[in-house]
Design a protein around this motif. Sequence first.
Motif, PDB file in Angstrom:
ATOM      1  N   PRO A  32      13.421 -19.816  -5.060  1.00  0.00           N
ATOM      2  CA  PRO A  32      12.992 -18.577  -4.405  1.00  0.00           C
ATOM      3  C   PRO A  32      14.032 -17.981  -3.465  1.00  0.00           C
ATOM      4  O   PRO A  32      14.174 -16.758  -3.379  1.00  0.00           O
ATOM      5  CB  PRO A  32      11.743 -19.013  -3.628  1.00  0.00           C
ATOM      6  N   ASP A  33      14.781 -18.849  -2.755  1.00  0.00           N
ATOM      7  CA  ASP A  33      15.802 -18.337  -1.844  1.00  0.00           C
ATOM      8  C   ASP A  33      16.912 -17.630  -2.597  1.00  0.00           C
ATOM      9  O   ASP A  33      17.451 -16.606  -2.142  1.00  0.00           O
ATOM     10  CB  ASP A  33      16.370 -19.468  -0.980  1.00  0.00           C
ATOM     11  N   ARG A  34      17.245 -18.137  -3.803  1.00  0.00           N
ATOM     12  CA  ARG A  34      18.289 -17.492  -4.597  1.00  0.00           C
ATOM     13  C   ARG A  34      17.823 -16.114  -5.071  1.00  0.00           C
ATOM     14  O   ARG A  34      18.610 -15.164  -5.113  1.00  0.00           O
ATOM     15  CB  ARG A  34      18.661 -18.364  -5.797  1.00  0.00           C
ATOM     16  N   VAL A  35      16.562 -16.023  -5.443  1.00  0.00           N
ATOM     17  CA  VAL A  35      16.030 -14.723  -5.852  1.00  0.00           C
ATOM     18  C   VAL A  35      16.206 -13.720  -4.722  1.00  0.00           C
ATOM     19  O   VAL A  35      16.701 -12.598  -4.929  1.00  0.00           O
ATOM     20  CB  VAL A  35      14.539 -14.834  -6.236  1.00  0.00           C
ATOM     21  N   ALA A  36      15.807 -14.108  -3.512  1.00  0.00           N
ATOM     22  CA  ALA A  36      15.892 -13.199  -2.367  1.00  0.00           C
ATOM     23  C   ALA A  36      17.343 -12.846  -2.037  1.00  0.00           C
ATOM     24  O   ALA A  36      17.650 -11.695  -1.695  1.00  0.00           O
ATOM     25  CB  ALA A  36      15.209 -13.824  -1.154  1.00  0.00           C
ATOM     26  N   LYS A  37      18.231 -13.834  -2.138  1.00  0.00           N
ATOM     27  CA  LYS A  37      19.646 -13.558  -1.863  1.00  0.00           C
ATOM     28  C   LYS A  37      20.215 -12.572  -2.874  1.00  0.00           C
ATOM     29  O   LYS A  37      20.994 -11.677  -2.519  1.00  0.00           O
ATOM     30  CB  LYS A  37      20.443 -14.860  -1.890  1.00  0.00           C
ATOM     31  N   ARG A  38      19.833 -12.717  -4.152  1.00  0.00           N
ATOM     32  CA  ARG A  38      20.318 -11.798  -5.183  1.00  0.00           C
ATOM     33  C   ARG A  38      19.769 -10.391  -4.958  1.00  0.00           C
ATOM     34  O   ARG A  38      20.468  -9.400  -5.158  1.00  0.00           O
ATOM     35  CB  ARG A  38      19.925 -12.311  -6.567  1.00  0.00           C
ATOM     36  N   VAL A  39      18.501 -10.327  -4.537  1.00  0.00           N
ATOM     37  CA  VAL A  39      17.921  -9.019  -4.236  1.00  0.00           C
ATOM     38  C   VAL A  39      18.652  -8.385  -3.050  1.00  0.00           C
ATOM     39  O   VAL A  39      19.023  -7.202  -3.098  1.00  0.00           O
ATOM     40  CB  VAL A  39      16.414  -9.144  -3.926  1.00  0.00           C
ATOM     41  N   VAL A  57       8.801 -16.560  -2.903  1.00  0.00           N
ATOM     42  CA  VAL A  57       9.825 -15.514  -3.019  1.00  0.00           C
ATOM     43  C   VAL A  57       9.583 -14.438  -1.966  1.00  0.00           C
ATOM     44  O   VAL A  57      10.508 -13.975  -1.290  1.00  0.00           O
ATOM     45  CB  VAL A  57       9.831 -14.907  -4.437  1.00  0.00           C
ATOM     46  N   GLY A  58       8.314 -14.029  -1.803  1.00  0.00           N
ATOM     47  CA  GLY A  58       7.986 -13.032  -0.793  1.00  0.00           C
ATOM     48  C   GLY A  58       8.364 -13.479   0.607  1.00  0.00           C
ATOM     49  O   GLY A  58       8.853 -12.687   1.420  1.00  0.00           O
ATOM     50  N   TYR A  59       8.152 -14.764   0.888  1.00  0.00           N
ATOM     51  CA  TYR A  59       8.533 -15.322   2.196  1.00  0.00           C
ATOM     52  C   TYR A  59      10.033 -15.174   2.431  1.00  0.00           C
ATOM     53  O   TYR A  59      10.475 -14.745   3.506  1.00  0.00           O
ATOM     54  CB  TYR A  59       8.116 -16.783   2.255  1.00  0.00           C
ATOM     55  N   GLN A  60      10.834 -15.520   1.420  1.00  0.00           N
ATOM     56  CA  GLN A  60      12.284 -15.396   1.540  1.00  0.00           C
ATOM     57  C   GLN A  60      12.715 -13.942   1.700  1.00  0.00           C
ATOM     58  O   GLN A  60      13.657 -13.630   2.433  1.00  0.00           O
ATOM     59  CB  GLN A  60      12.962 -16.026   0.326  1.00  0.00           C
ATOM     60  N   LEU A  61      12.020 -13.043   1.016  1.00  0.00           N
ATOM     61  CA  LEU A  61      12.320 -11.612   1.172  1.00  0.00           C
ATOM     62  C   LEU A  61      11.976 -11.157   2.593  1.00  0.00           C
ATOM     63  O   LEU A  61      12.741 -10.414   3.225  1.00  0.00           O
ATOM     64  CB  LEU A  61      11.519 -10.794   0.162  1.00  0.00           C
ATOM     65  N   GLY A  62      10.826 -11.614   3.103  1.00  0.00           N
ATOM     66  CA  GLY A  62      10.404 -11.235   4.448  1.00  0.00           C
ATOM     67  C   GLY A  62      11.372 -11.702   5.511  1.00  0.00           C
ATOM     68  O   GLY A  62      11.647 -10.989   6.483  1.00  0.00           O
ATOM     69  N   LEU A  63      11.916 -12.914   5.344  1.00  0.00           N
ATOM     70  CA  LEU A  63      12.904 -13.424   6.291  1.00  0.00           C
ATOM     71  C   LEU A  63      14.140 -12.539   6.346  1.00  0.00           C
ATOM     72  O   LEU A  63      14.832 -12.497   7.371  1.00  0.00           O
ATOM     73  CB  LEU A  63      13.313 -14.848   5.909  1.00  0.00           C
ATOM     74  N   ARG A  64      14.394 -11.838   5.266  1.00  0.00           N
ATOM     75  CA  ARG A  64      15.578 -10.971   5.177  1.00  0.00           C
ATOM     76  C   ARG A  64      15.245  -9.511   5.466  1.00  0.00           C
ATOM     77  O   ARG A  64      16.049  -8.624   5.201  1.00  0.00           O
ATOM     78  CB  ARG A  64      16.221 -11.133   3.796  1.00  0.00           C
ATOM     79  N   PHE A  93      14.122 -11.127 -13.253  1.00  0.00           N
ATOM     80  CA  PHE A  93      12.935 -11.806 -13.776  1.00  0.00           C
ATOM     81  C   PHE A  93      12.900 -13.185 -13.123  1.00  0.00           C
ATOM     82  O   PHE A  93      13.856 -13.953 -13.260  1.00  0.00           O
ATOM     83  CB  PHE A  93      13.007 -11.963 -15.294  1.00  0.00           C
ATOM     84  N   ALA A  94      11.811 -13.500 -12.438  1.00  0.00           N
ATOM     85  CA  ALA A  94      11.742 -14.748 -11.678  1.00  0.00           C
ATOM     86  C   ALA A  94      10.464 -15.495 -12.007  1.00  0.00           C
ATOM     87  O   ALA A  94       9.379 -14.913 -12.070  1.00  0.00           O
ATOM     88  CB  ALA A  94      11.803 -14.457 -10.174  1.00  0.00           C
ATOM     89  N   ALA A  95      10.597 -16.812 -12.199  1.00  0.00           N
ATOM     90  CA  ALA A  95       9.431 -17.637 -12.539  1.00  0.00           C
ATOM     91  C   ALA A  95       9.660 -19.064 -12.077  1.00  0.00           C
ATOM     92  O   ALA A  95      10.804 -19.523 -11.994  1.00  0.00           O
ATOM     93  CB  ALA A  95       9.187 -17.620 -14.047  1.00  0.00           C
ATOM     94  N   PRO A  96       8.579 -19.788 -11.778  1.00  0.00           N
ATOM     95  CA  PRO A  96       8.736 -21.211 -11.504  1.00  0.00           C
ATOM     96  C   PRO A  96       9.118 -21.940 -12.785  1.00  0.00           C
ATOM     97  O   PRO A  96       8.912 -21.424 -13.892  1.00  0.00           O
ATOM     98  CB  PRO A  96       7.342 -21.628 -11.013  1.00  0.00           C
ATOM     99  N   GLU A  97       9.624 -23.139 -12.638  1.00  0.00           N
ATOM    100  CA  GLU A  97      10.073 -23.917 -13.793  1.00  0.00           C
ATOM    101  C   GLU A  97       8.959 -24.079 -14.824  1.00  0.00           C
ATOM    102  O   GLU A  97       9.202 -24.018 -16.034  1.00  0.00           O
ATOM    103  CB  GLU A  97      10.557 -25.298 -13.323  1.00  0.00           C
ATOM    104  N   THR A  98       7.740 -24.240 -14.367  1.00  0.00           N
ATOM    105  CA  THR A  98       6.611 -24.474 -15.278  1.00  0.00           C
ATOM    106  C   THR A  98       6.249 -23.236 -16.096  1.00  0.00           C
ATOM    107  O   THR A  98       5.490 -23.346 -17.064  1.00  0.00           O
ATOM    108  CB  THR A  98       5.371 -24.926 -14.488  1.00  0.00           C
ATOM    109  N   SER A  99       6.755 -22.075 -15.720  1.00  0.00           N
ATOM    110  CA  SER A  99       6.399 -20.828 -16.408  1.00  0.00           C
ATOM    111  C   SER A  99       7.601 -20.107 -17.002  1.00  0.00           C
ATOM    112  O   SER A  99       7.521 -18.924 -17.315  1.00  0.00           O
ATOM    113  CB  SER A  99       5.673 -19.890 -15.438  1.00  0.00           C
ATOM    114  N   LYS A 100       8.694 -20.823 -17.166  1.00  0.00           N
ATOM    115  CA  LYS A 100       9.889 -20.165 -17.678  1.00  0.00           C
ATOM    116  C   LYS A 100       9.703 -19.635 -19.089  1.00  0.00           C
ATOM    117  O   LYS A 100      10.407 -18.706 -19.519  1.00  0.00           O
ATOM    118  CB  LYS A 100      11.082 -21.116 -17.627  1.00  0.00           C
TER     119      LYS A 100
END
Length: 468
Positions: A334-341, A182-189, A298-305
């Motif tokens: 993760p890309d969707r999280v960054a796009k929403r942010v 997620v941080g990577y996607q935020l950094g790209l933006r 609120f963001a989590a991987p599938e294994t931690s939902k």
Amino acid sequence: MNIAISEKSASKPKTIAEAYVRPLNSLELLSHREISQLLETNAEIFQQFRQCALAVLNTGSEIDDAAEMLAQYENFDIRVIPQSRGLKIKVFNAPASAFVDGKMIRGIQDHLFSVLRDIVYTHHKLNDSAKFDLSCSHGITDAVFRILRNANMVKPNLGPNLAVCWGGHSISRKEYDYSKAVGYQLGLRGINIATGCGLGAMKGPMKGATIGHAKQQNRKGRYMGISEPGIIASESPNPIVNELVILPDIEKRLEAFVRLAHGIIVFPGGAGTAEEILYLVGILLNSKNRGTPFPLIFAAPETSKDYFVSMDRFIRNTLGEEASKTYEIIIGQPDRVAKRVKKGLERVHSFRREQQEAYYYNWRLHIPIDQQEPFEPSHENMRNLKLSRELESSDLASQLRKAFSGIVAGNVKAYGIEQIQKNGPYQLQGDASLIAEMDKLLQEFIQQRRMKLGVETYKPCYEFITDA
């Protein structure tokens, strides 16, 4: 940097016997009077400074117990030395990991003086000099701003591009990798990152963002660590933090987060993350904040939902369905999280421009004084919390936040651990249905091993009592 070093004989952990260090980016210019005021600070504050300085020098450590860290470095000490051209610090028996080829690592050196600035100098301004009015809400908000300004955290010439990331320091590898993605996607933006400055979900987004920023040739990335004495003394900063500020207490720290943030992402955590969620949701539920855009994901991987399934159920069952409208849950992607942010930051930008509000500090957000005044998690105060459905949802969120704050103190903060050892577990009393929801949530945290780093069998620092 002017460091003189003599190395101690081999021991575990390895230490440096003596080192002198001068400030780089803070406290370069102080008058003789200001330096004398630093030296005259009371013993309690100096001990706090010593603990926090050791934590900074131990950057990267996974210890989350201040007493354990002090025990490992029982001979560590630190002195502030006045000079006509400023000041310098002398450290004794400091962690050798803070040095490379006989020189203190530059980032650690900078953070060491940030600790001095915020623990000692700011204490003088807040208390001894009575420079701030902490008796009213506006005065507290002003104090938080001035502390952040003194730390050069507020920058007037930047548009809204700061995402605050909350989450646990003790998380699984998959959760850490997800927060990094997620941080990577935020950094790209081009989005900067602020966290609580520790490990886990506080480090992952920063590490990912460094790569995203580098790919975009963005050399001005900000990786802001916002802490408070009880937490930083227990949890060392992660190595990526390039701006550090230590607020005097947990409430001012939380206010600093929400007033600096243009949006907040929450990753899985434990009781501390639940505390942060309840703090912000309570503010967003306040009628005076309706219509003010504040992206909360609120963001989590599938294994931690399950973490957010549990939190969402708890919020709905205690604060009501309206509370669930203050946030969005995204699993994976993760890309969707960054796009929403990014989209949320654009709304914040438009709103503040239209309202002629500052981009760098959210003055408009209303925070009731009940959520600003420091809460001391003593046994008496914990038992006297009003956990009742008769309260307005925003007020109940504040009371629940304090309950979780006490649990965090009992888990990892030195004074909280001492209280539990001396007086037994905190007692939390309230409506049976609320207590049942809290118990269910905390039991799930325990089963997921989210309550304390490195503990195989968690012994609760609390117990519940239901009203008749």
